[in-house]
Design an enzyme around this catalytic site. Structure first.
Site, PDB file in Angstrom:
ATOM      1  N   GLU A 164     -28.393 -79.288 -65.840  1.00 49.53           N
ATOM      2  CA  GLU A 164     -27.000 -79.431 -65.401  1.00 49.53           C
ATOM      3  C   GLU A 164     -26.696 -80.818 -64.809  1.00 49.53           C
ATOM      4  O   GLU A 164     -26.469 -80.959 -63.614  1.00 49.53           O
ATOM      5  CB  GLU A 164     -26.655 -78.343 -64.376  1.00 49.53           C
ATOM      6  CG  GLU A 164     -26.641 -76.949 -64.962  1.00 49.53           C
ATOM      7  CD  GLU A 164     -26.057 -75.899 -64.004  1.00 49.53           C
ATOM      8  OE1 GLU A 164     -25.644 -76.266 -62.887  1.00 49.53           O
ATOM      9  OE2 GLU A 164     -25.990 -74.721 -64.386  1.00 49.53           O
ATOM     10  N   GLU A 343     -29.353 -69.900 -68.385  1.00 52.73           N
ATOM     11  CA  GLU A 343     -29.092 -69.261 -67.086  1.00 52.73           C
ATOM     12  C   GLU A 343     -27.865 -68.378 -67.211  1.00 52.73           C
ATOM     13  O   GLU A 343     -26.852 -68.802 -67.777  1.00 52.73           O
ATOM     14  CB  GLU A 343     -28.774 -70.292 -65.981  1.00 52.73           C
ATOM     15  CG  GLU A 343     -29.960 -71.038 -65.462  1.00 52.73           C
ATOM     16  CD  GLU A 343     -29.583 -72.017 -64.336  1.00 52.73           C
ATOM     17  OE1 GLU A 343     -28.619 -71.772 -63.588  1.00 52.73           O
ATOM     18  OE2 GLU A 343     -30.281 -73.041 -64.236  1.00 52.73           O
TER      19      GLU A 343
HETATM   20  C1  FCB Z   1     -26.885 -73.178 -61.389  1.00 55.61           C
HETATM   21  C2  FCB Z   1     -28.178 -73.865 -61.009  1.00 55.61           C
HETATM   22  C3  FCB Z   1     -29.230 -72.928 -60.479  1.00 55.61           C
HETATM   23  C4  FCB Z   1     -28.662 -71.850 -59.594  1.00 55.61           C
HETATM   24  C5  FCB Z   1     -27.455 -71.199 -60.230  1.00 55.61           C
HETATM   25  C6  FCB Z   1     -26.852 -70.085 -59.412  1.00 55.61           C
HETATM   26  O1  FCB Z   1     -25.855 -74.096 -61.393  1.00 55.61           O
HETATM   27  O2  FCB Z   1     -28.715 -74.543 -62.126  1.00 55.61           O
HETATM   28  O3  FCB Z   1     -30.199 -73.691 -59.827  1.00 55.61           O
HETATM   29  O4  FCB Z   1     -28.397 -72.343 -58.348  1.00 55.61           O
HETATM   30  O5  FCB Z   1     -26.495 -72.156 -60.519  1.00 55.61           O
END
Ligand code: FCB
Length: 435
Positions: A164, A343
């Site tokens: 990110e 994620e």
């Molecule tokens: C994302 C991050 C991860 C975590 C989630 C909830 O943006 O990559 O580390 O904190 O959010």
């Protein structure tokens, strides 16, 4: 179709600073997150990642939980300052030994590691030398990548370079909510964008094996119908959803932002940045509502109205996940490698009950709906190869400290006791059913 192909990759994701702890052990030096979290008023509960989930010492127990889940892959990050503790650039054998033990334990359990080199924890020594505002940091990152690849490469299934970039740039260097806590004018912060991309491109040249890019995506909806809000939403879409993918996949910056970045770009840079990987990782949590403001950055991001919310206040909007996947598919067409959800997850105020269980039905519903949203995109022709839940364990949630629980497994931070939640058993069954 509602099921997933038998070769679909199922996983869980985590990041070094959020779980490892052992902040001062075996030669590790502070990262910008150690410095930031130790400063007054930076995290919601005044906490730090000094101990976190103590995964550094308890990884065997955590890998056993992963094996019980039946996952194919664990997405982890390695800590740069554990591996390269000072500006000399010399590797720290004891730091590398930890990842050796972890990767061996994963291999013993048939779990393939997806290793990310940078999840926001820049060594403080690199920040002291100018951090991501400094072009040389990209070269230092490539040296670090080489060290990691040489020592761990034989056991890594998939590599990624930087998690990110948008959030690290925006929250760390513009709004100051994350480490290193800078509030730079956009004209200066733009250097961070380019140097992150350059670092990733240089690292891509030294990492052998399968490579995966990782960015967050979120549909940006105008807060109202006004022209100003529509323009703000369009700008935010470019910032979050194109600024980092266009250069890597297409070899150019979005025209809207090119003038901002251009002063930092040197001859030949874009050829380095344009390093299309084998897979593209999508981190998805929610959709955003964007409104125009008079600020230096002329917009503000809000949670949209009319959706259920997680404990973080984020809108629960699985349809947004289908939307980002199909948008990427259409936007980048033949330039887009197969996708992986790297994620996805949610925070709820989970507690362990008197019987010793932790019943997080909201998370089960959340994950089930989001998997259906992934399947819907696949049915529409998007090539999606895998899905990682964020996260295995409750952990240090950056500026929120330990107040936001994202785990399939509850962590009691006083005792480090792990309690699998209802969602853990649900995910295990879901994976088993798809085999
Ligand atoms: C994302 C991050 C991860 C975590 C989630 C909830 O943006 O990559 O580390 O904190 O959010």
């Amino acid at each position: 179709m509602t099921g997933f192909p038998p070769d679909f990759t199922w996983g869980v994701a985590a990041a070094a600073y959020q779980v490892e702890g052992a902040a001062n052990e075996d030669g590790r030096t502070p990262s910008i997150w150690d410095t930031f979290a130790h400063a007054e008023g930076t995290t919601a509960d005044g906490s730090t990642g000094d101990v976190a989930c103590d995964h550094y010492h308890r990884f065997a127990e955590d890998v056993a939980l992963m094996a019980d889940l039946g996952i194919d892959s664990y997405r982890l990050s390695v800590s740069w300052s554990r591996i390269v503790p000072d500006a000399s650039g010399r590797p720290n054998p004891a730091g590398l030994d930890f990842y050796d033990r972890l990767l061996d334990s994963l291999a013993d359990n048939g779990i393939s590691p997806a290793v990310n080199l940078f999840h926001w924890d820049l060594p403080q020594w690199a920040q002291d030398a100018g951090g991501w505002q400094q072009r040389d940091t990209a070269a230092r990152f490539a040296e670090y990548a080489e060290i990691v690849a040489a020592r761990l490469g034989d056991r890594v299934g998939t590599w990624s370079t930087i998690n990110e970039m948008f959030e690290h740039f925006a929250l760390g260097h513009v709004t100051g909510e994350h480490a290193p806590g800078l509030t730079l004018p956009l004209e200066e912060a733009a250097g961070v964008v380019h140097h992150l991309l350059l670092a990733s491109g240089h690292a891509a040249q030294v990492l052998r094996g399968r490579l995966m890019g990782i960015t967050s995506y979120a549909p940006a909806r105008p807060h109202t119908d006004s022209d100003a809000d529509r323009d703000a939403a369009a700008l935010y879409d470019v910032l979050q959803n194109r600024l980092f993918t266009d250069p890597v996949l297409l070899g150019r910056y979005p025209a809207e932002l090119e003038p901002l970045i251009e002063p930092f770009v040197r001859e030949g840079d874009l050829a380095v940045v344009h390093a299309p990987p084998d897979l593209w990782g999508v981190n998805y949590y929610s959709i955003n509502s964007v409104r125009a403001t008079e600020g230096a950055v002329p917009l503000e991001v809000l949670a949209p109205q009319g959706f259920p919310r997680t404990a973080f206040g984020w809108a629960v909007a699985p349809e947004g996940l289908t939307e980002v996947l199909t948008t990427l598919h259409e936007r980048y067409a033949e330039h887009l490698p197969p996708l992986v959800i790297t994620e996805n997850g949610c925070a709820y105020d989970d507690t362990v009950d008197a019987a010793g269980g932790c019943d997080d039905l909201e998370r089960v519903v959340f994950l089930d709906e989001h998997l259906a949203a992934v399947r819907a995109a696949m049915n529409a022709g998007v090539d999606v190869r895998g899905y990682y839940v964020w996260s295995l364990l409750d952990n240090f949630e950056w500026a929120e400290g330990y107040t936001k629980r994202f785990g399939l497994v509850h962590v009691d931070y006083a005792t480090q006791r792990r309690t699998p939640k209802t969602s853990f058993g649900w995910y295990r069954d879901r994976i088993a059913a798809s085999r």
